[in-house]
Design an enzyme around this catalytic site. Structure first.
Site, short mmCIF file in Angstrom:
data_model
loop_
_atom_site.label_atom_id
_atom_site.label_comp_id
_atom_site.label_asym_id
_atom_site.label_seq_id
_atom_site.Cartn_x
_atom_site.Cartn_y
_atom_site.Cartn_z
N LEU A 183 0.01 4.00 -3.29
CA LEU A 183 0.26 5.07 -4.25
C LEU A 183 1.75 5.38 -4.19
CD1 LEU A 183 -2.69 7.58 -3.57
CD2 LEU A 183 -2.30 6.27 -5.67
N ASP A 184 2.36 5.65 -5.35
CA ASP A 184 3.79 5.98 -5.30
C ASP A 184 3.98 7.35 -4.67
OD1 ASP A 184 3.87 8.09 -7.39
OD2 ASP A 184 3.33 6.45 -8.74
N GLN A 185 5.22 7.66 -4.34
CA GLN A 185 5.51 8.86 -3.56
C GLN A 185 5.04 10.14 -4.23
OE1 GLN A 185 9.49 8.95 -2.09
NE2 GLN A 185 9.40 11.09 -1.43
N SER A 187 2.54 10.51 -6.34
CA SER A 187 1.10 10.53 -6.63
C SER A 187 0.31 11.00 -5.42
CB SER A 187 0.62 9.15 -7.07
OG SER A 187 1.29 8.73 -8.25
#
Length: 310
Positions: A183-185, A187
């Site tokens: 997951l990106d930072q 999210s």
């Protein structure tokens, strides 16, 4: 002495697949005909050579374990082929057309069952993997005894899982953790860490069609929302790359549910960027059959004994 990875005996998911059947048991070829000869080059036809495949690749393709695990099991003598335990060699090739049974020994099955999988409710500002700066905090830092979640009505197995002893090793210090689906930072939501190559392959291997479900919050006054939803369902192009979703549904006036079966970097955010639509929050709530449920933000739990992603 057998070479064992440093693993903690923890609860596992549903029993892993440990046996592969290819053909009838009435005729079991000898290992000498399944394994290549030391001087096999030039002594077999091209068609015969095509049948030979790396043992670790074969086991991984059929969901028995990962390639890395297969190499470990082979070195320890934990693989049985056509009823015989393979010698402790590395990177061997086998004739797949002559394999009747390929399975793990009891030691190999035990090792598979002891490979743990952890579910984290990742907060925003936490990075999934290795931080790129000192300011970033990796998700593995959340794996402390005081953050282990033991409650929850949605999973009857919660109370049966062991509590980490704060004075003993806990998962933060264990080896071989792999993030299965980043997951990106910015999210939030369900993040999976696993010691099982088998589970990692189910989730992130190339060609996997396992569903990942997300909730997307957008501005409530988004113009032409119905038209944008229809475009998302058809797929969009961003930076020359086509991005598609398996399904797109409106939950509330400012929230959509999107399911992906193939994820690319910043997949959902790029889809909305292509439509000039702002994403205020992005949360993953499901991977395959495993849901985030009521796991609190910033806490973690083990994958239950009766849970599985497929």
């Amino acid at each position: 002495m057998a070479v064992r990875p440093f693993l903690w005996r923890l609860p596992s998911c549903a029993a892993p697949r440990t046996t592969l059947l290819y053909a009838s048991r009435h005729h079991v070829p000898a290992l000498s005909s399944v394994l290549p000869s030391k001087r096999w080059k030039g002594t077999r036809s091209s068609n015969e050579r095509k049948n030979f495949v790396g043992l670790n690749k074969l086991m991984a393709q059929n969901g028995l374990c990962s390639r890395k695990e297969a190499d470990l099991y082979l070195a320890n003598g934990w693989i049985r082929m056509n009823g015989e335990i393979l010698t402790k060699e590395k990177h061997i090739k086998v004739d797949a057309s002559k394999i009747v049974t390929l399975e793990l020994t009891d030691e190999g099955k035990r090792d598979q069952s002891q490979r743990a999988t952890i579910l984290i409710h990742k907060p925003s500002s936490i990075v999934s993997c290795q931080p790129e700066s000192e300011e970033q905090i990796p998700a593995v830092q959340l794996l402390t005894a005081d953050r282990q979640y033991m409650g929850g009505s949605r999973n009857p197995n919660y109370q049966k899982e062991p509590k980490v002893n704060p004075n003993n090793y806990h998962p933060r210090f264990q080896k071989n953790w792999r993030v299965a689906g980043r997951l990106d930072q910015d999210s939030t939501g369900l993040l999976v860490l696993t010691q099982s190559g088998q589970i990692a392959r189910q989730i992130i291997e190339e060609g996997s069609t396992m569903e990942k479900e997300y909730l997307v919050r957008i501005p409530g006054n988004t113009p032409n929302l119905a038209g944008k939803i229809e475009q998302l369902r058809k797929g969009v192009v961003h930076d020359g790359e086509r991005l598609e979703a398996a399904s797109v549904d409106q939950v509330f006036t400012n929230q959509l549910r999107i399911v992906l079966t193939a994820g690319k970097k910043h997949h959902i955010r790029r889809m909305f960027r292509a439509l000039n639509c702002q994403v205020q929050a992005l949360k993953r709530v499901r991977i395959g059959k495993v849901v985030l449920g009521d796991l609190p933000v910033g806490q973690w739990r083990y994958l239950g004994r009766q849970e599985s992603f497929k």
